[in-house]
Enzyme design. Structure first.
Site, short mmCIF file in Angstrom:
data_model
loop_
_atom_site.label_atom_id
_atom_site.label_comp_id
_atom_site.label_asym_id
_atom_site.label_seq_id
_atom_site.Cartn_x
_atom_site.Cartn_y
_atom_site.Cartn_z
N GLY A 1 -38.26 -22.60 10.56
CA GLY A 1 -38.76 -23.23 11.70
C GLY A 1 -40.31 -22.86 11.74
O GLY A 1 -41.29 -23.59 12.02
N ALA A 2 -40.68 -21.27 11.54
CA ALA A 2 -41.82 -20.80 11.63
C ALA A 2 -41.52 -19.41 10.83
O ALA A 2 -40.62 -18.97 10.76
CB ALA A 2 -42.39 -20.72 13.04
N MET A 3 -42.84 -18.73 10.42
CA MET A 3 -42.73 -17.35 9.62
C MET A 3 -44.10 -16.43 10.48
O MET A 3 -45.03 -16.94 10.51
CB MET A 3 -42.82 -17.87 8.19
CG MET A 3 -42.85 -16.41 7.58
SD MET A 3 -41.39 -15.56 7.68
CE MET A 3 -42.10 -13.91 7.79
N GLU A 4 -43.67 -15.50 10.73
CA GLU A 4 -44.70 -14.51 11.35
C GLU A 4 -45.70 -13.69 10.60
O GLU A 4 -46.13 -12.66 10.94
CB GLU A 4 -43.75 -13.59 12.26
CG GLU A 4 -42.97 -12.53 11.25
CD GLU A 4 -41.53 -12.79 11.06
OE1 GLU A 4 -41.26 -14.02 10.86
OE2 GLU A 4 -40.69 -11.95 10.71
N ASN A 5 -45.93 -14.44 9.46
CA ASN A 5 -46.85 -13.66 8.51
C ASN A 5 -47.99 -12.99 9.38
O ASN A 5 -48.62 -13.69 10.15
CB ASN A 5 -47.60 -14.35 7.71
CG ASN A 5 -46.50 -15.34 6.98
OD1 ASN A 5 -45.40 -14.85 6.31
ND2 ASN A 5 -46.77 -16.79 6.99
N HIS B 1 -42.06 -16.73 20.12
CA HIS B 1 -41.18 -15.61 19.12
C HIS B 1 -42.03 -15.24 18.01
O HIS B 1 -41.89 -13.96 17.74
CB HIS B 1 -40.18 -16.72 18.51
CG HIS B 1 -39.22 -16.14 17.52
ND1 HIS B 1 -37.90 -15.84 17.64
CD2 HIS B 1 -39.45 -15.71 16.16
CE1 HIS B 1 -37.56 -15.05 16.71
NE2 HIS B 1 -38.33 -15.23 15.77
N GLU B 2 -42.87 -16.25 17.05
CA GLU B 2 -43.67 -15.52 16.05
C GLU B 2 -44.70 -14.26 16.49
O GLU B 2 -44.89 -13.33 15.80
CB GLU B 2 -44.20 -16.60 15.14
CG GLU B 2 -43.28 -17.71 14.84
CD GLU B 2 -41.96 -17.20 13.95
OE1 GLU B 2 -41.99 -16.31 13.62
OE2 GLU B 2 -40.91 -17.88 14.26
N HIS C 1 -43.08 -11.03 17.06
CA HIS C 1 -42.92 -10.43 15.71
C HIS C 1 -44.13 -9.53 15.47
O HIS C 1 -44.10 -8.45 14.63
CB HIS C 1 -42.73 -11.55 14.84
CG HIS C 1 -41.21 -11.70 14.58
ND1 HIS C 1 -40.06 -10.93 14.47
CD2 HIS C 1 -40.61 -13.15 14.17
CE1 HIS C 1 -39.05 -11.66 14.47
NE2 HIS C 1 -39.34 -13.01 14.24
N GLU D 1 -35.31 -9.88 14.64
CA GLU D 1 -35.01 -11.30 15.18
C GLU D 1 -34.45 -11.38 16.75
O GLU D 1 -34.91 -12.14 17.38
CB GLU D 1 -34.02 -12.12 14.40
CG GLU D 1 -34.82 -12.34 12.58
CD GLU D 1 -36.05 -13.07 12.89
OE1 GLU D 1 -36.42 -13.76 13.71
OE2 GLU D 1 -36.71 -13.06 11.88
N1 BES Z 1 -38.86 -14.65 10.42
C1 BES Z 1 -38.39 -15.85 10.64
C2 BES Z 1 -38.27 -16.81 9.67
C3 BES Z 1 -37.32 -16.72 8.56
C4 BES Z 1 -36.32 -17.19 8.97
C5 BES Z 1 -37.55 -16.16 7.34
C6 BES Z 1 -35.06 -17.38 7.99
C7 BES Z 1 -36.74 -16.27 6.43
C8 BES Z 1 -35.57 -16.68 6.71
C9 BES Z 1 -38.96 -16.54 12.15
O1 BES Z 1 -39.59 -15.63 12.86
C10 BES Z 1 -38.10 -17.28 12.71
O2 BES Z 1 -37.18 -16.76 13.43
N2 BES Z 1 -37.91 -18.49 12.66
C11 BES Z 1 -37.15 -19.41 13.25
C12 BES Z 1 -37.66 -20.13 14.50
C13 BES Z 1 -37.62 -19.20 15.66
C14 BES Z 1 -38.48 -19.62 16.66
C15 BES Z 1 -36.21 -19.12 16.15
C16 BES Z 1 -36.60 -20.26 12.20
O3 BES Z 1 -36.98 -20.55 11.38
O4 BES Z 1 -35.53 -20.92 12.67
ZN ZN Z 2 -38.00 -14.38 13.98
#
Ligand code: BES
Ligand code: ZN
Length: 922
Positions: free
Chosen positions: A296-300, A332-333, A336, A355
């Site tokens: 969905g997204a990534m917190e780089n 959320h991001e 992080h 998470e």
């Molecule tokens: N750190 C995750 C991204 C991620 C997810 C990287 C799975 C590698 C594998 C990010 O912070 C995250 O949790 N994204 C969620 C969306 C969030 C708003 C719940 C996602 O990708 O579902």
């Molecule tokens: Zn996350």
């Protein structure tokens, strides 16, 4: 040269597979530690037939122990061994590499050095590498979008959890933190972005029209947080005064959809600075919407990446649900940036520290910025509902779990890390109170900044704060309490048996399972449970502090407890005020009857709204597993005919959905349908049916309630729901320019589209498919995609399934699972989807590889509708025969089988009982 290198790598791979490797532990050796990375990457985007990158990385390495090899991670990279340089810093000595070795099991690249590297010395290692920009949505990969019928390319990284090694050789474990200096080379028509701001841009020394763009040195960080991109995007700067430089990026033709994210982002960032008492440490933050993105997204750190649907917002096309989703993903991001980036888990075992925290803190952030959404309450209940289900499976796992391979890390990004993690943090927040929780978190973040921590470190900080603020008796510590929640699978059901003569209640706990065949002996885990409760005359749901604790013995055994001062016999008690803790409650029959009385006599508002949701959920679950009668449960939810709040309805629908998916495959569905209509009609009418009343709705959560109720009303053909939906759709179809004007109320679009496709013909389907292809808004596209699966035409559904996996067509790989899920959730499509999955499992595996998590998402809609023993046996045999094409899905498959099993059990035991109690109420 490059070719022979690849051959060599291949050869080595065979050797490694065939012979014993010299180092085969899943973790890197601890003899070396990276101190700093200098990373240069040149990206070529001009020739679509040859999208590539090449570069070199120079790593400053400290030896902590004597060693004769350098072991780091590299995967799918071409490395010219003859160009590797190793230099000892003191004495400025070159050291040669005697040989190299590749371990494909753990993605190691091992360099055996000619001399021993001695502890205490520092070395500089330079490795050249190159590779294709892949299409797999991880590592350093390509994405594209259409602009005036032209394809435009961009590059972007996705490294978490273990894909930095696909982009450059590195020590790819979260505990090896080091500062990064990134330099990007690219054609000057593009821009480059990375974690840090640009330091300087120079023209390339040899390639015409290319530049080198060097970024500032970063703070020490884990490899999985490094990010960079080359693109031709536009951006919108944020304007909140006195805050970090904040920019929001998107493809130029979507830049108008960035306003909301640009406004919300800095607001929530500022709130976190205040909440955590630590300023955001980087000079800038960019958020960017990537057209092709797997998560969905990534917190780089400093360069947060999103799917378009998770960042972009259009007032004209996005519903309130979509908008809240954008807010919560950003929140959320950005959470992080502290929990995860500043303080990182030592190893993936404690992924929940990332998470779970980001999930919980995000709900605080959204609540703070938009209190009118009542988001915290809603999100808390959603998390509880998810976990009450998932964690009732025997195949679930503890929050904190051992991890040995990359596939296991990926599997850990699941509802246990996110929703259960968040739920136990909320529980702690509530039993500790605001001051000690905040102060404990602040000192934890302070102490481990730019470093790594495990859950014990968190427990220590919180215990200290709890004792300082007298939030916890001195004889209690957070570790004993919380280990029972994070190291054990599942959650308890608490049996409350009142003694009406003695005004007392006896409490006992056992693990709650959906599978009723699990014996008593397997249920006797013990959790430390904070007990809050209130009575009918007291009705104090504001006080969520524990009045007592259910404790565990030294050997982890359960200890029964008696509570005195219960009310008299004609008053109910309710445990777990505001459901701050993760447990179900089963009362004796008399207490249930008292509760039903208050709910049905119109005084239900004496009970807190989230506790009403709890009672519905508990009663229906306990009936499902046979610990209560369906008659009691069904009598309890009768009161819903007068309920006007979102949370109880959400809870009821979640449960009735599960029952409905089974009953709709039986001859008795007729009664269930009639019952559902009776339940839904009053609230449907109260909310004005499908009329566009949104402008006059004052309570924001009534918008969500109306969205929810409309969806159910049309599914069960309540009142004029279906014809009204079709009327809207017809208007839209007749509009001269349907891509510009859409008369369907935004918050009813899912329902209107789905209902119209469901009850419509091929032309309706085709009309919507054309809109899908033309839409420029991700939220609208998703809602159309989901609705296209609502058809009842077998051939349309079959064609749609095939479209979803056709790489030449309009559905992006990242969205294919939505199309599949939509077909699979439809009672007609279910059979097609199941057959499609079973017949094409090999190609599906290849399609999703290496992101097996997306493939695992195809399973739940199937398992939820398989209800017979013979289908269970078939599916089990199918799994056995196709192990190879289901690799990495182990956890999902176990959950699939267990879910089917519990459906079979339910149908055998409860289905008649349920129909009987429904008939009594019709
Ligand atoms: N750190 C995750 C991204 C991620 C997810 C990287 C799975 C590698 C594998 C990010 O912070 C995250 O949790 N994204 C969620 C969306 C969030 C708003 C719940 C996602 O990708 O579902
Ligand atoms: Zn996350």
């Amino acid at each position: 040269m490059a070719i022979s290198m690849q051959l060599l790598v291949l050869l080595l791979t065979f050797l490694v597979a065939a012979t014993a490797v010299s180092y085969n532990h899943y973790r890197l050796p601890t003899s070396l530690r990276p101190q700093k990375y200098n990373l240069r990457v040149l990206t070529q985007l001009e020739d679509p037939a040859n999208l590539r990158f090449e570069g070199d990385v120079t790593i400053l390495i400290e030896a902590l122990e004597d060693t004769k090899n350098i072991t780091l991670h590299a995967k799918n990279l071409t490395i010219d061994e003859s160009l590797i340089k190793l230099r000892e810093i003191n004495g400025d000595r070159q050291i040669c590499i005697a040989s190299t070795e590749v371990n494909t099991v753990h993605d190691f690249y091992i360099m055996h050095t000619c001399q021993e590297l001695l502890a205490g010395s520092t070395f500089e290692l330079t490795l050249p590498f190159n590779s294709e920009l892949n299409r797999q949505l991880e590592g350093y990969y390509r994405s594209s979008y259409q602009d005036a019928n032209e394809t435009r390319w961009l590059s972007i990284t996705q490294f978490e959890p273990a894909s930095a090694r696909l982009a450059f050789p590195c020590f790819d474990e979260p505990n090896f933190k080091a500062p990064f200096v990134v330099t990007l080379g690219y054609h000057k028509k593009y821009i480059g972005l990375s974690n840090m701001p640009v330091k300087e841009t120079k023209t390339h020394e040899s390639i015409a029209d290319y530049v080198w763009c060097e970024f500032e040195e970063s703070v020490p960080m884990s490899t999985y947080l490094v990010a960079y991109s080359v693109n031709d995007f536009s951006h919108k700067p944020s304007t909140l005064p006195n805050s970090t430089l904040f920019r929001t990026w998107a493809r130029p033709n979507a830049i108008q959809q960035c306003d909301y994210a640009a406004e919300f982002g800095p607001q929530v960032l500022n709130y976190y600075e205040e909440l955590f008492g630590i300023k955001f440490p980087l000079p800038k933050i960019d958020q960017i919407a990537i057209p092709d993105f797997s998560a969905g997204a990534m917190e780089n750190w400093g360069l947060v990446t999103y799917r378009e649907i998770a960042l972009l917002h259009s007032d004209a096309h996005s519903s309130l649900v979509d908008k809240q989703r954008v807010a919560s993903v950003i929140a959320h991001e950005l959470a992080h940036q502290w929990f995860g980036n500043l303080v990182t888990m030592k190893w993936w075992t404690d992924l929940w520290l990332n998470e779970g925290f980001a999930t919980y803190v995000a709900s605080l952030g959204v609540e703070k910025i938009n209190p009118e959404w009542r988001y915290l309450e809603k999100e808390s209940l959603n998390n509880l509902l998810t976990i009450f289900r998932k964690d009732a499976l025997e195949s679930s796992h503890p929050i904190s779990r051992p991890i040995q391979e990359v596939a296991e890390i990926s599997e850990s990004f699941d509802s246990i890390s996110y929703q259960k993690g968040s739920t136990v943090l909320r529980m702690m927040h509530m039993f500790l109170g605001e001051d000690s929780f905040r102060s404990g978190l602040q000192s934890y973040l302070q102490e481990y900044s730019y470093n790594n921590a495990d859950q014990d470190n968190l427990w220590e900080s919180l215990t200290e704060a709890a004792h300082k603020y007298r939030a916890l008796p001195k004889s209690y510590d957070i570790k004993s309490i919380m280990d029972s929640w994070t190291l054990q699978t599942g959650y308890p059901v608490i049996n409350v048996t009142r003694n009406y003569k003695a005004n007392s209640a006896k409490l006992s706990q056992e693990r709650y399972f959906l599978n009723t065949q699990i014996s008593r002996a397997h249920r006797n885990n013990c959790w430390w449970v904070p007990l809050s409760y209130t009575s009918q005359s007291e009705s104090d749901f504001q006080n969520t502090a524990p009045k007592a604790w259910l404790e565990c013995g030294k050997a982890g055994e359960t200890l029964p407890k008696t509570i005195e001062n219960m009310p008299n016999e004609n008053e109910w008690v309710i445990f777990n005020t505001q459901v701050t803790s993760l447990y179900k409650v089963n009362y004796d029959e008399q207490n249930w009857k008292l509760l039903i009385e208050t709910l049905t006599n119109g005084e239900f508002e004496r009970i807190h709204v989230i506790n009403r949701a709890q009672l519905i959920n508990d009663a229906l679950y306990l009936a499902w597993t046979g610990e209560q009668d369906y008659e009691i449960a069904m009598r309890l939810i009768e009161y819903l005919q007068r309920e006007r709040e979102y949370l109880p309805w959400k809870s009821a629908f979640e449960n009735l959905k599960r029952v409905g998916r089974i009953v709709r495959q039986t001859p008795d569905f007729e009664f269930f349908k009639r019952y559902m209509r009776k339940l839904i009609t009053p609230i449907y009418l109260h909310l004005g049916g499908l009329n566009d009343t949104f402008a006059s709705i004052e309570q924001q959560d009534d918008i969500l309630l109306k969205t929810l109720v409309a969806n159910w009303a049309c599914q069960y053909q309540v009142e004029d729901c279906v014809p009204h939906a079709q009327e809207y759709f017809r208007e839209w179809r007749e509009s001269p320019n349907p891509d510009e004007t859409n008369p369907v109320p935004i918050n009813l679009r899912n329902t209107v589209y789905c209902t119209s496709v469901r009850n419509g013909n091929e032309d309706d389907w085709q009309f919507l498919w054309t809109r899908y292809k033309k839409s420029n808004v991700a939220a609208e596209k998703r809602s159309i995609l989901t609705s296209l699966g609502c058809s009842r035409e077998v051939w349309l559904l079959q064609r749609f399934l095939e479209l979803a996996y056709d790489p030449t067509d309009a559905i992006r790989k990242q969205d294919s699972m939505w199309a599949f899920q939509a077909v699979a959730s439809n009672e007609i499509g279910f059979h097609l989807a199941k057959n499609y999955f079973m017949a094409n499992v090999d190609s599906l595996y290849k399609f999703y590889h290496p992101i097996t998590k997306d493939m695992s998402r195809l399973l739940p809609p199937l398992s939820e509708q398989i209800i017979s023993q013979s289908d269970f046996d078939n599916f089990k045999a199918f799994i056995k025969e196709n192990r190879k094409s289901l690799k990495g899905l182990d956890q999902a498959l176990q959950q699939t089988l267990e879910t089917i099993l519990t459906n079979v059990q339910w149908k055998e035991r409860n289905y008649h009982q349920l129909t009987r109690s429904i008939q009594l109420l019709l």
